[in-house]
Design an enzyme around this catalytic site. Structure first.
Site, PDB file in Angstrom:
ATOM      1  N   CYS A 154      43.651  44.501  30.928  1.00  0.00           N
ATOM      2  CA  CYS A 154      42.842  44.007  30.101  1.00  0.00           C
ATOM      3  C   CYS A 154      41.745  45.893  28.959  1.00  0.00           C
ATOM      4  O   CYS A 154      42.771  45.501  27.588  1.00  0.00           O
ATOM      5  CB  CYS A 154      41.571  43.544  30.045  1.00  0.00           C
ATOM      6  SG  CYS A 154      41.160  43.827  31.295  1.00  0.00           S
ATOM      7  N   ARG A 179      46.633  46.747  43.206  1.00  0.00           N
ATOM      8  CA  ARG A 179      44.892  47.420  44.108  1.00  0.00           C
ATOM      9  C   ARG A 179      45.213  47.455  45.154  1.00  0.00           C
ATOM     10  O   ARG A 179      45.787  47.342  46.069  1.00  0.00           O
ATOM     11  CB  ARG A 179      44.180  45.756  43.717  1.00  0.00           C
ATOM     12  CG  ARG A 179      44.341  45.396  42.243  1.00  0.00           C
ATOM     13  CD  ARG A 179      43.735  44.195  42.241  1.00  0.00           C
ATOM     14  NE  ARG A 179      43.508  43.611  40.751  1.00  0.00           N
ATOM     15  CZ  ARG A 179      42.790  42.469  39.931  1.00  0.00           C
ATOM     16  NH1 ARG A 179      42.599  41.793  40.755  1.00  0.00           N
ATOM     17  NH2 ARG A 179      43.136  42.878  38.693  1.00  0.00           N
ATOM     18  N   GLN A 217      50.865  39.233  37.043  1.00  0.00           N
ATOM     19  CA  GLN A 217      49.918  38.448  36.414  1.00  0.00           C
ATOM     20  C   GLN A 217      49.869  37.981  35.261  1.00  0.00           C
ATOM     21  O   GLN A 217      51.258  38.366  34.239  1.00  0.00           O
ATOM     22  CB  GLN A 217      48.196  38.344  36.145  1.00  0.00           C
ATOM     23  CG  GLN A 217      47.662  38.934  37.415  1.00  0.00           C
ATOM     24  CD  GLN A 217      46.095  38.851  37.027  1.00  0.00           C
ATOM     25  OE1 GLN A 217      45.138  38.818  37.421  1.00  0.00           O
ATOM     26  NE2 GLN A 217      45.791  39.530  35.691  1.00  0.00           N
ATOM     27  N   ASP A 241      49.194  36.810  32.309  1.00  0.00           N
ATOM     28  CA  ASP A 241      48.036  37.444  31.875  1.00  0.00           C
ATOM     29  C   ASP A 241      47.824  37.635  29.978  1.00  0.00           C
ATOM     30  O   ASP A 241      49.008  37.400  29.429  1.00  0.00           O
ATOM     31  CB  ASP A 241      47.650  39.084  32.157  1.00  0.00           C
ATOM     32  CG  ASP A 241      46.148  39.267  32.085  1.00  0.00           C
ATOM     33  OD1 ASP A 241      45.430  38.504  31.897  1.00  0.00           O
ATOM     34  OD2 ASP A 241      45.672  40.434  32.259  1.00  0.00           O
ATOM     35  N   HIS A 271      45.329  38.156  26.631  1.00  0.00           N
ATOM     36  CA  HIS A 271      43.310  38.409  25.919  1.00  0.00           C
ATOM     37  C   HIS A 271      43.760  37.790  24.448  1.00  0.00           C
ATOM     38  O   HIS A 271      45.492  38.531  23.438  1.00  0.00           O
ATOM     39  CB  HIS A 271      44.165  40.107  26.142  1.00  0.00           C
ATOM     40  CG  HIS A 271      43.760  40.351  27.916  1.00  0.00           C
ATOM     41  ND1 HIS A 271      44.330  40.944  27.764  1.00  0.00           N
ATOM     42  CD2 HIS A 271      42.577  40.436  28.512  1.00  0.00           C
ATOM     43  CE1 HIS A 271      44.073  41.275  29.768  1.00  0.00           C
ATOM     44  NE2 HIS A 271      43.366  40.960  29.748  1.00  0.00           N
ATOM     45  N   LYS A 320      32.663  31.872  32.776  1.00  0.00           N
ATOM     46  CA  LYS A 320      34.263  31.720  33.477  1.00  0.00           C
ATOM     47  C   LYS A 320      34.466  30.487  33.593  1.00  0.00           C
ATOM     48  O   LYS A 320      33.278  29.138  34.129  1.00  0.00           O
ATOM     49  CB  LYS A 320      34.673  33.067  34.286  1.00  0.00           C
ATOM     50  CG  LYS A 320      34.325  32.386  35.113  1.00  0.00           C
ATOM     51  CD  LYS A 320      35.055  33.558  36.496  1.00  0.00           C
ATOM     52  CE  LYS A 320      34.344  33.179  38.006  1.00  0.00           C
ATOM     53  NZ  LYS A 320      34.450  34.310  38.669  1.00  0.00           N
ATOM     54  N   HIS A 322      39.912  36.606  28.211  1.00  0.00           N
ATOM     55  CA  HIS A 322      41.054  36.940  29.703  1.00  0.00           C
ATOM     56  C   HIS A 322      41.092  35.695  30.479  1.00  0.00           C
ATOM     57  O   HIS A 322      40.656  34.558  30.708  1.00  0.00           O
ATOM     58  CB  HIS A 322      40.337  37.515  30.187  1.00  0.00           C
ATOM     59  CG  HIS A 322      39.664  39.233  29.808  1.00  0.00           C
ATOM     60  ND1 HIS A 322      39.465  40.884  30.138  1.00  0.00           N
ATOM     61  CD2 HIS A 322      38.402  39.067  29.580  1.00  0.00           C
ATOM     62  CE1 HIS A 322      38.553  40.804  30.059  1.00  0.00           C
ATOM     63  NE2 HIS A 322      38.176  40.794  29.277  1.00  0.00           N
TER      64      HIS A 322
END
Length: 637
Positions: free
Chosen positions: A331, A360, A378, A380, A382, A461, A508
RNA sequence: GCCGACGUAGCUCAACUGGUAGAGCAGCGGUUUUGUAAACCGCCGGUCCUGGGUUCGAAUCCCAGCGUCGGCUCCA
């Protein structure tokens, strides 16, 4: 069945991970009321036990089994100190401090001793002691953990300005335990059980407290239910994605890269197929794809807040005196693309997707196949939009998720997490974001549950859960409406129709979550037998004899040209063996070519597991059309 | 990270209490050309996770490291 923890990389798109390590003391229940002893029906009648299986009573049985286990352990290992022994989903456990580590043989001995106690049919008898009396009692029996629990109860009562309430004990046969209850009437009412495993467990789940030994067991009202549960455990082992990954030649793990998969050709094909399906879906929905650097200077992480809150999970490197980190999330960098030029209200919504590879540094002991890794990707995205566009964007995401779930036959459930106690930003912004999420959920017609206070600290969320074929719950997608972190920390703006600078809203979201984890879930759900559209090998052409090899290769080429993933088995194995191998590899379609087929320009289509009597023999052209249509339809079988 | 268990051929697994590593499958070579879940014969294949130690001798016992697995979230 014990579900995997739902919070992991798939669910934490952003700073949420930072907050996961919450060690807050959970509030313990108020002092014991009159805790009833359940009057279970007499043992021996399975039907009666079933009928009596109200949830509370099953828990009482499980909790009672924990007591009986503690009795056995204390008996076999004198000096054992007792922790806690609650009923849990599908069973029970008890934590002990013991003079020596337990072995699998101990479990058998403990189980045996438990059966004797059950056979003796000791009644459970409730007793009550004044708080101080209780403390002295357990102190005298050298049970420091029980004393600690009592001290905590007393401290809590004192904090509330009350006198400590009396505490209850339960005794059965020779064993007495501090316990809130309830229990079944007697040990004989405990159904069929089995001890399952020993594990270490920190006292009260805190890593600064002693490590105790925890024994897990399961107990059920009837033998059938116990058997069914044990079968489910076995089935879960058979479906273990790590085993399937090897068997199907999809991926492997090697000690040179703990927590990171090596993707073999077939695994990469599956991955690519999933990614491409998502790309196509996103393209239709107006997404643009981006890619941002993996190795980024610490300045970025200082600005995003990760350096303060997430550093221990970040892999760091140094070069020429400068410190960099592998990105743990996409992000913050996404905002650099947003800010690379001035944005107009006309640009919004701007939907930037990124299949970013993240690292991570998870604790070594938490790694687990594809489900818990240190390196993952991911799906992912945005989304930058105006506040008035937020609800429509959320609605589109719910719709996207529905569409993706249909590819696999998953039925999603939704959980709305609202503003937590510790939250960034103006409560009015939160209310608007929550209202948008709520309105979108309501408009979607899906049922959902609101979980107050369960939002991320920067955003409410929607978490999306699915159940797999073994009824295990997984979290895959998550959608977070961020009005605070990205917009404010990175000072995002756009120019509105009046020429004024405005703050955009960001979303997100990830739908698969992490590709690694999603593939792990798919493998376990389908037991490796993936749907035709995403199977790495969709069909194998099986030639019966050498003289059919040319035709087999021609058919293979034809189907590959039509975009299908097809292999030709022109080895000199007998066809029975070829079919066996294809079945073992869970290939959805086998195309048999022998004299009859070559003569007629056809192939006999054997679906995975299909007996010969049901098979169809059709022409190549028709076959190619049907298979291509089936692949394009993305059906879950 | 912590507790416990485990680590033998590509895979699945053997090797009694310490005596010097074996099978099936896979792979390779040959024979076989076959109609719906395993044709036959032969061959190759191992730093017994790594590094120390004990011992006449270690896959086996001890120590350390690495990795994997089960847990460490269910609150008397």
């Amino acid at each position: 069945m014990t579900s995997r923890p739902v919070a992991d990389e798939g669910s934490s798109l952003s700073m949420e991970m930072v907050m996961i390590d919450r060690n807050e003391e959970r509030l313990e229940q108020a002092p014991p009321d009159e805790a009833p002893v359940f009057e279970a029906p007499a043992r021996g009648s399975a039907d009666e036990l079933l009928d009596a299986g109200a949830h509370g009573e099953l828990d009482a049985m499980r909790h009672s089994a924990a007591h009986v286990m503690a009795e056995a352990v204390v008996d076999l290992l004198p000096g054992a100190k007792l922790g806690i022994g609650p009923a849990i989903a599908d069973g029970f456990y008890y934590d002990f401090e013991l003079p020596r580590p337990l072995t699998p043989d101990d479990l058998a001995a403990i189980e045996e001793r438990m059966r004797a106690s059950v056979a003796a049919d000791h009644p459970f008898v409730r007793g009550e002691l004044a708080a101080a009396e209780g403390r002295a009692f357990f102190e005298g029996r050298d049970q420091p953990y029980k004393v600690e629990i009592l001290d905590d109860l007393a401290a809590r009562a004192a904090a509330a300005g009350e006198a400590p309430a009396p505490v209850s004990t339960y005794t059965h046969g020779p064993f007495i335990d501090l316990c809130r209850g309830p229990h079944v009437a007697s040990t004989g009412r405990i159904g069929p059980f089995r001890l399952l495993s020993v594990a270490g467990a920190y006292w009260r789940g805190r890593s600064d407290r002693p490590m105790l030994q925890r024994i897990y067991g399961t107990v059920w009202p009837t033998q059938q239910e116990l058997d069914a549960y044990l079968w489910r455990l076995e089935e879960a082992k058979r479906r273990d994605h790590r085993r399937l990954g090897r068997q199907l030649d999809l991926f492997s793990f090697h000690d040179v890269a703990p927590g990171a998969a090596f993707w073999h050709p077939k695994g990469q094909t599956l991955w690519r197929t999933l990614e491409d399906a998502m790309r196509e879906e996103q393209r239709r929905r107006g997404y643009l794809e981006v890619s941002t650097p993996m190795l980024v200077h610490r300045r970025l992480w200082e600005r995003s807040g990760h350096w303060d809150l997430y550093q221990e999970h970040m892999f760091q490197l140094e070069s020429e005196g400068q410190v960099y980190s592998l990105k743990p999330m996409n992000c913050p960098e996404s905002t650099y693309i947003y800010r690379a030029r001035k944005r107009s209200y006309r640009d919004l919504p701007l939907r930037l997707a990124e299949y970013g590879r993240l690292h991570r540094n998870e604790l070594s002991g938490t790694l687990s196949g594809l489900l818990r890794v240190r390196q993952f990707v991911q799906d992912d995205a945005h989304i930058y939009c105006r506040p008035d566009q937020l609800q429509a964007e959320i609605a589109d995401l719910l719709d996207l998720n529905q569409a993706v779930c249909r590819w696999f036959g998953f039925v999603p459930r939704y959980r709305l997490g609202t503003r937590p106690d510790k939250a960034l930003g103006d409560p009015a912004l939160w209310e608007r974001a929550e209202a948008s999420l709520l309105a979108a959920l309501e408009a979607s017609g899906q049922s959902f549950r609101v979980e107050p206070g369960e939002g991320a600290f920067y955003a409410p969320k929607i978490d999306i859960l699915i159940d797999d074929a073994l009824d295990r719950e997984w979290q895959t997608a998550t959608i977070q409406a961020d009005l605070v972190m990205l917009p404010e920390r990175f000072d995002l703006t756009y120019t509105d129709e009046h020429g004024a600078e405005q703050r955009p809203v960001t979303v997100h979201r990830a739908i698969y979550g992490s590709l690694e984890r999603f593939i792990g879930v798919l493998l376990e759900h389908f037991a490796g037998a993936l749907p035709f559209w995403c199977a790495p090998v969709q069909a194998v052409v099986v030639s019966i004899a050498t003289r059919h090899e040319t035709a087999a290769r021609e058919l293979g080429t034809l189907l590959v040209d039509r975009g299908l993933r097809v292999e030709v088995d022109d080895s000199d194995l007998r066809m029975q063996n070829k079919i066996r191998l294809a079945e073992e590899q869970k290939v959805p379609v086998m195309l048999v070519l022998g004299d009859r087929e070559v003569e007629g320009g056809t192939a006999t289509v054997r679906r995975r597991g299909q007996p010969p009597g049901e098979q169809e023999t059709i022409g190549w052209e028709e076959l190619a059309k049907r298979l291509a249509a089936e692949a394009a339809a993305r059906r879950p079988s």
